[in-house]
Design a protein around this motif. Sequence first.
Motif, mmCIF file in Angstrom:
data_model
loop_
_atom_site.group_PDB
_atom_site.id
_atom_site.type_symbol
_atom_site.label_atom_id
_atom_site.label_comp_id
_atom_site.label_asym_id
_atom_site.label_seq_id
_atom_site.Cartn_x
_atom_site.Cartn_y
_atom_site.Cartn_z
ATOM 1 N N LYS A 168 1.891 4.147 7.863
ATOM 2 C CA LYS A 168 1.307 4.439 6.556
ATOM 3 C C LYS A 168 -0.175 4.091 6.548
ATOM 4 O O LYS A 168 -0.602 3.105 7.157
ATOM 5 N N ILE B 142 -3.318 2.413 5.123
ATOM 6 C CA ILE B 142 -3.498 1.231 4.280
ATOM 7 C C ILE B 142 -4.957 0.945 3.963
ATOM 8 O O ILE B 142 -5.257 -0.014 3.256
ATOM 9 N N THR C 123 -3.591 9.819 -0.409
ATOM 10 C CA THR C 123 -2.955 8.499 -0.381
ATOM 11 C C THR C 123 -3.997 7.396 -0.516
ATOM 12 O O THR C 123 -3.825 6.440 -1.278
ATOM 13 N N LEU C 124 -5.094 7.534 0.215
ATOM 14 C CA LEU C 124 -6.157 6.528 0.168
ATOM 15 C C LEU C 124 -6.859 6.521 -1.183
ATOM 16 O O LEU C 124 -7.175 5.465 -1.732
ATOM 17 N N ASN D 13 -5.551 7.410 -4.076
ATOM 18 C CA ASN D 13 -4.655 6.841 -5.082
ATOM 19 C C ASN D 13 -4.498 5.340 -4.934
ATOM 20 O O ASN D 13 -4.313 4.625 -5.934
ATOM 21 N N GLN D 14 -4.558 4.833 -3.698
ATOM 22 C CA GLN D 14 -4.519 3.387 -3.499
ATOM 23 C C GLN D 14 -5.669 2.711 -4.231
ATOM 24 O O GLN D 14 -5.478 1.700 -4.915
ATOM 25 N N GLN D 15 -6.864 3.269 -4.086
ATOM 26 C CA GLN D 15 -8.031 2.676 -4.727
ATOM 27 C C GLN D 15 -7.951 2.784 -6.247
ATOM 28 O O GLN D 15 -8.274 1.823 -6.964
ATOM 29 N N ASP E 38 -5.299 2.961 -8.076
ATOM 30 C CA ASP E 38 -4.266 2.044 -8.558
ATOM 31 C C ASP E 38 -4.797 0.614 -8.623
ATOM 32 O O ASP E 38 -4.565 -0.110 -9.602
ATOM 33 N N LYS E 39 -5.558 0.212 -7.618
ATOM 34 C CA LYS E 39 -6.136 -1.125 -7.621
ATOM 35 C C LYS E 39 -7.151 -1.292 -8.752
ATOM 36 O O LYS E 39 -7.223 -2.346 -9.392
ATOM 37 N N ASP F 219 -14.161 -1.793 0.171
ATOM 38 C CA ASP F 219 -13.029 -2.385 -0.535
ATOM 39 C C ASP F 219 -13.192 -3.891 -0.442
ATOM 40 O O ASP F 219 -13.045 -4.475 0.635
ATOM 41 N N ASN G 51 -9.934 -5.388 0.884
ATOM 42 C CA ASN G 51 -9.150 -4.826 1.980
ATOM 43 C C ASN G 51 -9.993 -4.080 3.007
ATOM 44 O O ASN G 51 -9.496 -3.184 3.678
#
Length: 346
Positions: free
Chosen positions: A160, A162, A263-264, A266-268, A270-271, A327, A330
């Motif tokens: 996945k 990350i 995916t990347l 949406n990760q950001q 969401d955070k 980030d 991360n």
Amino acid sequence: MKALFISYLLLAVTAVTTLAQKQSSEPTTPVVQQFVHSLNPEQRQLAVLAFDDQERYNWYYVPRDRKGLPLKKMTPEQRTAAMQALQTLLSTTGYQKITAIIDLENVLRVVENRPPNDTYRDPENYYFTVFGDPDQAKMPWSFRIDGHHVALQFSMLNGKLIGFTPAFMGSNPGVVRAEVPQKGTFILQQEADLAYKLLNGLTEEQLKKAVISDKCPGDIVTTNTRKASIDKKEGIAYGELTTAQQKLFLELLTTYLDNYHVTLKNQQLDKLRKSGLDQLVFAWAGDREPGYGPGKGQYYRIHGPTILIEFDNSQNQANHIHSVVRDLTNDFGEDMLRLHYEQQHK
């Protein structure tokens, strides 16, 4: 050489579009595996390093010698595989920006009166490196492209995505004005124009908070530091903006995230939502009148608990852009990897 390089890019676009239609939403691992498996032993020694190699943290955005395997040392098939792998990690827009940035090396050869075989401004002088082993499904690994004005690293764990930061894109010239086929190209125009639109839509009271200096810094403040840090959070907060201004703020922010795999992105997002959008601030330094060129240097940043975006256009008479996404929790996938190792230890 330029025609050959562009043909490799076109082949990669066609091939990866077909591949993406057939595979899942994250087809990254098979494509990177294909690239690694295509390498001979000598190439593999250059391109594949241990995941814990300190080189993974060594990134920069100026012309210089680098570790990794450059495009010029690959076969046509390997170049296509390398660009395919990159394409799976970017959006269509992001991939177009990266290939256009690479093509600017051809513009700089003309502008700087360099010979066709020059290796300082060279569109084939972009290096690809894999840290770790993509064949080991449960182990972390990352994929990197590093070169002049392109520095991207994508982290993987358990198959996945990350993380994708630090993520640097630059443009020299910012706007191509020379009499070359690329004349008029403005690769990072949306990043520039939306910030001006947001700035010039602020009231005088809001500007007192948003504008932190009348002088534009000479580069992004965090440069190529391993850990990004700004001394203090300055600017106008998202929560202090009107609804219309907030919409424009988010449009500017997502312009950067839209360059990467969904995916990347949406990760950001969401955070950002979890940490609170009201924690985000927009800060500006430099010239406030729309326009690009001598005496028009601009710098801005978006800063929050989890993210830092910087944009600077000051060099070469304000026609040379640097931009970066960091980030703050991360970079290099470190936070997700820390949790992974802690869980393994338990």
